[in-house]
Design an enzyme around this catalytic site. Structure first.
Site, PDB file in Angstrom:
ATOM      1  CE  LYS A  86      -3.994   1.088   6.079  1.00  0.00           C
ATOM      2  NZ  LYS A  86      -3.515   0.868   4.701  1.00  0.00           N
ATOM      3  CG  ASP A 118      -7.115   4.446   2.321  1.00  0.00           C
ATOM      4  OD1 ASP A 118      -7.760   5.524   2.389  1.00  0.00           O
ATOM      5  OD2 ASP A 118      -7.401   3.552   1.509  1.00  0.00           O
TER       6      ASP A 118
END
Length: 218
Positions: free
Chosen positions: A121, A139
């Site tokens: 991420k 997320d």
């Protein structure tokens, strides 16, 4: 409606509502962005911005971070959760950038993920925001919103990412994860989603939506 058709409509509306979405982590260059994203794990962007406001006036390069040192960094970020572990990672990744990348932030996911404290991420956020690559950073907001809207289904961020990359129209990919993050942060909340304010409410099949009688007429 096919998932690709739904994606086209959803992102067209989100784009009309917010043509130029931006990430909310303060930074001055790719290095400070990388540091900010590492610090943001299990912390809010607002909390990170408060902690880094003074830090980034003093530190904008890996060498300056090493000169500050772990103890000095901790003094800046001790209001953030897991600050000791994060400080260690920031110092280590700063050393790695100097040792292996000439002090520059690498521009590939593979190289970024080799840095201490940097996962997929974080790498995707840096590639997207610093280098303009059309990556999909998943997320908690993206994970929640994409499933509520029926754009993707899965039990892991990687599963959601892979499906979103396939279904999001190419013309929306550069900003897609920002639209989903901001939508999740301010409208499609984890608890008490603001369905009456949602521009894509009619495309959403989330069972926890506000009941029709409580929604404003369109």
């Amino acid at each position: 409606m096919r998932r690709s058709e739904k994606a086209e409509q959803i992102f067209a509306r989100l784009a009309r509502a917010n043509p130029s979405p931006k990430g909310e982590l303060d930074h001055v260059n790719p290095y400070t962005l990388l540091v900010a994203v590492v610090l943001s794990a299990q912390a809010t962007d607002k909390g990170v911005n408060r902690a880094t406001a003074a830090l980034f006036r003093q530190v904008t390069t890996p060498q300056q971070m090493l000169d500050l040192g772990e103890a000095g960094l901790i003094e800046h970020i001790k209001s953030i959760g897991l600050f000791r572990a994060k400080a260690k990672n920031v110092i280590r990744l700063s050393q790695d950038l100097i040792d292996h990348h000439g002090g520059e932030v690498p521009t590939t996911r593979e190289e970024l993920e080799k840095l201490p404290g940097v996962g997929r991420k974080t790498a995707n956020v840096v590639l997207n925001m610093a280098f303009g690559q059309p990556t999909m950073a998943v997320d908690t907001h993206v994970f929640r919103v994409s499933q509520r809207l029926g754009l993707a289904k899965g039990k892991t961020p990687l599963a959601i990412e892979e499906q979103l990359v396939k279904v999001v129209p190419e013309r929306f990919m550069q900003h897609a994860h920002h639209w989903l993050i901001l939508h999740g942060r301010y409208t499609c909340l984890a608890r008490g989603p603001k369905c009456v304010e949602c521009p894509v409410e009619d495309l959403c099949a989330f069972k926890g939506k506000a009941k029709p009688a409580t929604r404003k007429s369109k």
